[in-house]
Structure formats: structure tokens, C-alpha cells
Design an enzyme around this catalytic site. Structure first.
Site, PDB file in Angstrom:
ATOM      1  N   ASP A 261       0.406   2.205  -0.590  1.00  0.00           N
ATOM      2  CA  ASP A 261       0.524   1.188   0.465  1.00  0.00           C
ATOM      3  C   ASP A 261       0.620  -0.217  -0.154  1.00  0.00           C
ATOM      4  O   ASP A 261      -0.182  -0.575  -1.031  1.00  0.00           O
ATOM      5  CB  ASP A 261      -0.721   1.292   1.372  1.00  0.00           C
TER       6      ASP A 261
ATOM      7  N   ARG B 213      -0.248  -2.971   0.795  1.00  0.00           N
ATOM      8  CA  ARG B 213      -1.322  -3.935   1.085  1.00  0.00           C
ATOM      9  C   ARG B 213      -2.531  -3.798   0.157  1.00  0.00           C
ATOM     10  O   ARG B 213      -3.486  -4.570   0.280  1.00  0.00           O
ATOM     11  CB  ARG B 213      -1.782  -3.761   2.543  1.00  0.00           C
TER      12      ARG B 213
ATOM     13  N   HIS C  83      -8.006   3.441   1.555  1.00  0.00           N
ATOM     14  CA  HIS C  83      -8.129   2.238   2.392  1.00  0.00           C
ATOM     15  C   HIS C  83      -8.101   2.642   3.861  1.00  0.00           C
ATOM     16  O   HIS C  83      -7.398   3.573   4.246  1.00  0.00           O
ATOM     17  CB  HIS C  83      -7.003   1.245   2.094  1.00  0.00           C
TER      18      HIS C  83
ATOM     19  N   CYS D  76      -5.065   4.012   6.651  1.00  0.00           N
ATOM     20  CA  CYS D  76      -4.047   4.612   5.773  1.00  0.00           C
ATOM     21  C   CYS D  76      -3.035   5.412   6.602  1.00  0.00           C
ATOM     22  O   CYS D  76      -3.404   6.353   7.315  1.00  0.00           O
ATOM     23  CB  CYS D  76      -4.724   5.516   4.739  1.00  0.00           C
TER      24      CYS D  76
HETATM   25 ZN   LIG Z   1      -2.535   4.528   2.441  1.00  0.00          ZN
END
Ligand SMILES: [Zn+2]
Length: 210
Positions: free
Chosen positions: A38, A40, A92, A95
Site C-alpha cells: 500500500d 500509504r 496497517h 488494508c
Molecule cells: Zn494493505
């Protein structure tokens, strides 16, 4: 991105004209970070660390599978060559991979990868099925997925053999809360094979399974 790179290089050189000469000499990170792909949750930014400090492997939903040559190669190199002291599985909240695994929809090839997370669900269905709020359910599965993937690392011969040789290697499970930016330590750190369950522990002296 290319102009951003020039600006970054200029700012680093302004701080320290020798910065890249020093960096080019080699790496000796103490940490391997296995995180989600991801966009982020970049390992260095969220931990305030610099180039050279964290060896990184990322895939969709930070899954650690014993047949993944890519992950195993990163793990073996980090543990046996770089001699990292900490291996962190970092998931995280929110997700997308974990959320997708909670549905019955097909998303393509990725469904076969996310199947591993469905297995985590199956192991913890008794707890997860009692959570009615979907966001809370996703976030609890995010936590359980990190816990199970960190155990998966501990079950590898790579980690277990390293534990026989040295006592300064720990495997951790962390969550990045993207709502606050803060990291939560799930406190499932492991530094020996004993808590893995007898069938997973490699011990040449004993016949564990009859
Ligand atoms: Zn993720």
C-alpha cells in the site's frame, strides 16, 4: 518524481556533502521490515528512518508464505548475511487486501494470494464472526493476519536456525494506524522456537511427531 529526486539530492548534499559517498560504501541495517505494498505505508517515512537503516520487503497485505522465494530470499539475506536483529511484520488498518479477503468477490489473480488471509480468517472465525461492524472486523483481521504472518516467519528454518546460533534476533508484529500515523506494537515478539507449538519446532534431538 525526477525533479523531486534532484531536490532531495540537493537537500542531502547541503546537509552533508559526503552523504552519498558514505551511503555508497555499504549497508548494515539492523531491521528487516515486511510490510504491505500500500502506497500509504512506506517503511522509512512512517518510522522516521533514513536510507541504510531498514531492509524492506513489501507485498499485498504483508503475507509471509513458505513457498514465496522472493520473501524467503529477502529473509535469508537479511538474517544470515546482514545479521539484522529485528524482523518486523507491519500491517496497517484499513488494508484493502485484508478487506478484499473478507468478501466473496473475485478480484483476479490476487484472489489466490489473498487466500492465505482467508486461512487466517478460518483459524480465528470464532472471534471474527462475533464482530458485526465491518470496519472493526477488517481491522481485527489485519491484526490477526500480522500475528499469523509473524508466526509463519518464526516457523521457517531460516529464523529457527538463526535462533540456534544467536540470541539477538527478534520477530515482531506491528500495525500502522493510517488514521493517526502511529504504530501499534501487537506485543507478539518472539525470540525462540519454544512457543511455536511442538509440530513446528525444529529440534534434531527429539522426535516430536509420532
Ligand atoms: Zn494493505
Amino acid at each position: 518524481m525526477l525533479s523531486g529526486n534532484r531536490e532531495w539530492v540537493d537537500s542531502k548534499l547541503k546537509e552533508d556533502p559526503e552523504y552519498f559517498k558514505t551511503l555508497a560504501k555499504g549497508q548494515s541495517p539492523e531491521v528487516l521490515w515486511i510490510g504491505c505494498a500500500d502506497s500509504r505505508v512506506p517503511a522509512n517515512q512512517v518510522t522516521g528512518t533514513n536510507p541504510g537503516e531498514v531492509f524492506v520487503h513489501r507485498n499485498i497485505a504483508n503475507v509471509c508464505v513458505h513457498t514465496d522465494m522472493n520473501m524467503l530470499s529477502v529473509l535469508d539475506y537479511a538474517v544470515n548475511v546482514l545479521k539484522v536483529k529485528h524482523v518486523i511484520v507491519a500491517g496497517h488498518y484499513g488494508c484493502g487486501g485484508v478487506a478484499a479477503a473478507l468478501t466473496n468477490k473475485q478480484f483476479g489473480l490476487i484472489d489466490n494470494w489473498l487466500r492465505h488471509i482467508k486461512d487466517v480468517y478460518r483459524m480465528h472465525a470464532h472471534e471474527l464472526d462475533r464482530i458485526s461492524d465491518q470496519e472493526a472486523k477488517v481491522n481485527r483481521l489485519v491484526e490477526l493476519n500480522v500475528i499469523e504472518q509473524s508466526y509463519n516467519l518464526c516457523k521457517t528454518t531460516i529464523i529457527q536456525n538463526a535462533w540456534k546460533e544467536r540470541s539477538d534476533l527478534e520477530v515482531h508484529g506491528w500495525i500502522v494506524d493510517i488514521n493517526t500515523g502511529l504504530i501499534k506494537d501487537l506485543k507478539v515478539s518472539n525470540n525462540d522456537s519454544h512457543s511455536l507449538g511442538y509440530v513446528y519446532e525444529f529440534n534434531d534431538d527429539e522426535v516430536a511427531v509420532h
